[in-house]
Design a protein around this motif. Structure first.
Motif, PDB file in Angstrom:
ATOM      1  N   SER A 157       0.835  -1.190   0.000  1.00  0.00           N
ATOM      2  CA  SER A 157       0.000   0.000   0.000  1.00  0.00           C
ATOM      3  C   SER A 157       0.877   1.251   0.000  1.00  0.00           C
ATOM      4  O   SER A 157       1.694   1.429  -0.893  1.00  0.00           O
ATOM      5  CB  SER A 157      -0.950  -0.039   1.199  1.00  0.00           C
ATOM      6  OG  SER A 157      -1.966   0.922   1.086  1.00  0.00           O
ATOM      7  N   ALA A 158       0.742   2.130   1.020  1.00  0.00           N
ATOM      8  CA  ALA A 158       1.607   3.300   1.082  1.00  0.00           C
ATOM      9  C   ALA A 158       3.070   2.879   1.142  1.00  0.00           C
ATOM     10  O   ALA A 158       3.943   3.515   0.539  1.00  0.00           O
ATOM     11  CB  ALA A 158       1.255   4.158   2.294  1.00  0.00           C
ATOM     12  N   TRP A 187       0.453   2.057  -3.449  1.00  0.00           N
ATOM     13  CA  TRP A 187      -0.211   3.349  -3.639  1.00  0.00           C
ATOM     14  C   TRP A 187       0.811   4.259  -4.299  1.00  0.00           C
ATOM     15  O   TRP A 187       1.708   4.778  -3.651  1.00  0.00           O
ATOM     16  CB  TRP A 187      -0.648   3.894  -2.296  1.00  0.00           C
ATOM     17  CG  TRP A 187      -1.490   5.140  -2.355  1.00  0.00           C
ATOM     18  CD1 TRP A 187      -2.220   5.600  -3.407  1.00  0.00           C
ATOM     19  CD2 TRP A 187      -1.694   6.064  -1.279  1.00  0.00           C
ATOM     20  NE1 TRP A 187      -2.869   6.760  -3.062  1.00  0.00           N
ATOM     21  CE2 TRP A 187      -2.565   7.067  -1.768  1.00  0.00           C
ATOM     22  CE3 TRP A 187      -1.239   6.143   0.031  1.00  0.00           C
ATOM     23  CZ2 TRP A 187      -2.979   8.143  -0.973  1.00  0.00           C
ATOM     24  CZ3 TRP A 187      -1.642   7.204   0.818  1.00  0.00           C
ATOM     25  CH2 TRP A 187      -2.510   8.192   0.329  1.00  0.00           C
ATOM     26  N   ILE A 212      -9.271   8.120  -0.948  1.00  0.00           N
ATOM     27  CA  ILE A 212      -7.867   8.147  -1.340  1.00  0.00           C
ATOM     28  C   ILE A 212      -7.315   9.569  -1.330  1.00  0.00           C
ATOM     29  O   ILE A 212      -6.209   9.819  -0.833  1.00  0.00           O
ATOM     30  CB  ILE A 212      -7.687   7.504  -2.726  1.00  0.00           C
ATOM     31  CG1 ILE A 212      -8.242   6.067  -2.732  1.00  0.00           C
ATOM     32  CG2 ILE A 212      -6.230   7.514  -3.127  1.00  0.00           C
ATOM     33  CD1 ILE A 212      -7.654   5.163  -1.661  1.00  0.00           C
ATOM     34  N   SER A 231       4.481  10.468  -5.337  1.00  0.00           N
ATOM     35  CA  SER A 231       3.699   9.638  -6.263  1.00  0.00           C
ATOM     36  C   SER A 231       4.637   9.133  -7.358  1.00  0.00           C
ATOM     37  O   SER A 231       4.771   9.769  -8.413  1.00  0.00           O
ATOM     38  CB  SER A 231       2.558  10.452  -6.883  1.00  0.00           C
ATOM     39  OG  SER A 231       1.637  10.869  -5.910  1.00  0.00           O
ATOM     40  N   LEU A 253      -7.375   1.036  -5.975  1.00  0.00           N
ATOM     41  CA  LEU A 253      -5.994   1.390  -6.309  1.00  0.00           C
ATOM     42  C   LEU A 253      -5.382   0.475  -7.369  1.00  0.00           C
ATOM     43  O   LEU A 253      -4.168   0.529  -7.597  1.00  0.00           O
ATOM     44  CB  LEU A 253      -5.117   1.350  -5.049  1.00  0.00           C
ATOM     45  CG  LEU A 253      -5.395   2.429  -3.996  1.00  0.00           C
ATOM     46  CD1 LEU A 253      -4.480   2.226  -2.785  1.00  0.00           C
ATOM     47  CD2 LEU A 253      -5.204   3.825  -4.569  1.00  0.00           C
ATOM     48  N   ASP A 256      -3.072   2.016  -9.839  1.00  0.00           N
ATOM     49  CA  ASP A 256      -1.775   2.437  -9.315  1.00  0.00           C
ATOM     50  C   ASP A 256      -0.714   1.382  -9.591  1.00  0.00           C
ATOM     51  O   ASP A 256       0.468   1.709  -9.738  1.00  0.00           O
ATOM     52  CB  ASP A 256      -1.869   2.697  -7.809  1.00  0.00           C
ATOM     53  CG  ASP A 256      -2.559   4.010  -7.489  1.00  0.00           C
ATOM     54  OD1 ASP A 256      -3.575   4.313  -8.138  1.00  0.00           O
ATOM     55  OD2 ASP A 256      -2.083   4.733  -6.593  1.00  0.00           O
ATOM     56  N   HIS A 281      -7.516  -5.418  -0.895  1.00  0.00           N
ATOM     57  CA  HIS A 281      -6.281  -4.651  -0.791  1.00  0.00           C
ATOM     58  C   HIS A 281      -5.328  -5.307   0.211  1.00  0.00           C
ATOM     59  O   HIS A 281      -5.701  -5.579   1.357  1.00  0.00           O
ATOM     60  CB  HIS A 281      -6.627  -3.233  -0.341  1.00  0.00           C
ATOM     61  CG  HIS A 281      -5.474  -2.292  -0.242  1.00  0.00           C
ATOM     62  ND1 HIS A 281      -4.769  -1.860  -1.340  1.00  0.00           N
ATOM     63  CD2 HIS A 281      -4.900  -1.683   0.844  1.00  0.00           C
ATOM     64  CE1 HIS A 281      -3.828  -1.023  -0.956  1.00  0.00           C
ATOM     65  NE2 HIS A 281      -3.879  -0.901   0.367  1.00  0.00           N
TER      66      HIS A 281
END
Length: 322
Positions: A157-158, A187, A212, A231, A253, A256, A281
């Protein structure tokens, strides 16, 4: 789709997704909920968990999972193989502790000692604090004698986006590069421009699409959402090491992952990208309860072994030539 993953999706849709429908993000509540772990995984037999949370432990503040040297089961761990893991949580919640189920299982399968970084969180520490911590941790690993080619940077994710941004920042700074990177549901676009933000809104059992952008604002503050270090979708991806990416086909996502994979391939980067049907996710965090989590982690571990072996062979060949 196993009944276990169906149960996980049901739980997420009832307990997690409603929180993402609210107009404001409650950072304290998010942190409190993830701190209340229903199940705490045991340290794998034959391994040792070494916690480093004192202020002077920085930049390697977090947790080492390493093979035991004093008895226990014989563990097939290659001493030259290391994973630097960056946890997810929108840059504002979660921790190495919340991600132990994923990290423990990945480390076991890859036979790699693994460091899970406790990077600084927003809103107390906004962009680029997390990136600064990841880059500093990488440099400390190398300063401590760990060969760059023996390390894989991984994250979800992040943390997956942070892992990719770390590669870009290291390349830009002229630092040695790791053997590769493993990105679980990363992400990578904090501007939230992917089509699946809208097309999978309602299909994703975990997130609503509009959530988001709200999460991005917590981390970014006044920074531009298209900054390539925040990003990495917007970064020049040339010269990066091999990437292994996995995402679920119902995620908001999803794009992404797909767009980074396409852009990286166009830049000449070796990419393995897997889209798993009906998976939520970062389903990997439900290991060992969801069969699909174990299967996905097996695939990721095989990639870790492959790219570190290739780099080790290259180093050996270069040494013999010299």
């Amino acid at each position: 789709m196993s009944w276990q993953s169906a149960l996980a999706c049901w739980f997420l849709r009832r307990q997690f997704r409603p929180q993402t429908l609210k107009p404001d993000i409650n950072v304290g509540r998010a942190r409190a909920l993830t701190a209340k772990r229903v199940w705490v995984p045991s340290v794998p037999r034959g391994w040792v968990l070494r916690e480093q949370y004192r202020p002077d432990d920085a930049p390697l503040r977090g947790e080492w999972l390493e093979p035991s040297r004093t008895g226990g089961a014989v563990t097939d761990v290659a001493p030259q193989r290391t994973i630097l893991y960056l946890h997810g949580g929108g840059y504002y919640f979660c921790s190495p502790q919340s991600h132990r189920s994923l990290v423990f299982e990945l480390a076991k399968r890859a036979g790699a000692r693994t460091f899970s970084l406790d990077y600084r969180l927003a809103p107390e520490h906004r962009f680029p604090a997390a990136l600064e911590d990841a880059v500093a941790a990488w440099r400390r690993l190398l300063a401590d004698g760990t060969p760059a080619g023996s390390i894989v940077i991984a994250g979800d994710s992040a943390g997956g986006g942070l892992a990719l941004a770390t590669l870009v920042a290291l390349r830009d700074a002229g630092d040695p590069m790791p053997a590769g990177a493993v990105l679980f549901s990363p992400w990578t676009d904090l501007a939230a421009t992917g089509d699946t933000i809208r097309s999978n809104d309602g299909r994703d059992p975990m997130f609503s699409g509009p959530a988001i952008v709200r999460a991005a604002q917590v981390y970014l503050g006044d920074a531009a959402p298209t900054h390539p270090y925040a990003s990495p979708l917007y970064a020049d991806l040339r010269g990066l090491p091999p990437l292994f990416m996995q995402a679920g086909e119902t995620e908001v996502l999803l794009d992404d992952t797909r767009r980074v994979a396409a852009k990286a391939r166009e830049a000449g980067v070796q990419v393995e990208c897997e889209i798993w049907p009906k998976m939520p996710h970062v389903w990997h965090i439900f290991a060992p309860f969801i069969p699909e989590a174990g299967a996905a982690l097996d695939r990721a571990a095989a990639f870790v072994n492959q790219v570190t072996s290739v780099r080790a062979a290259q180093s050996s060949s270069e040494t013999s030539i010299v």
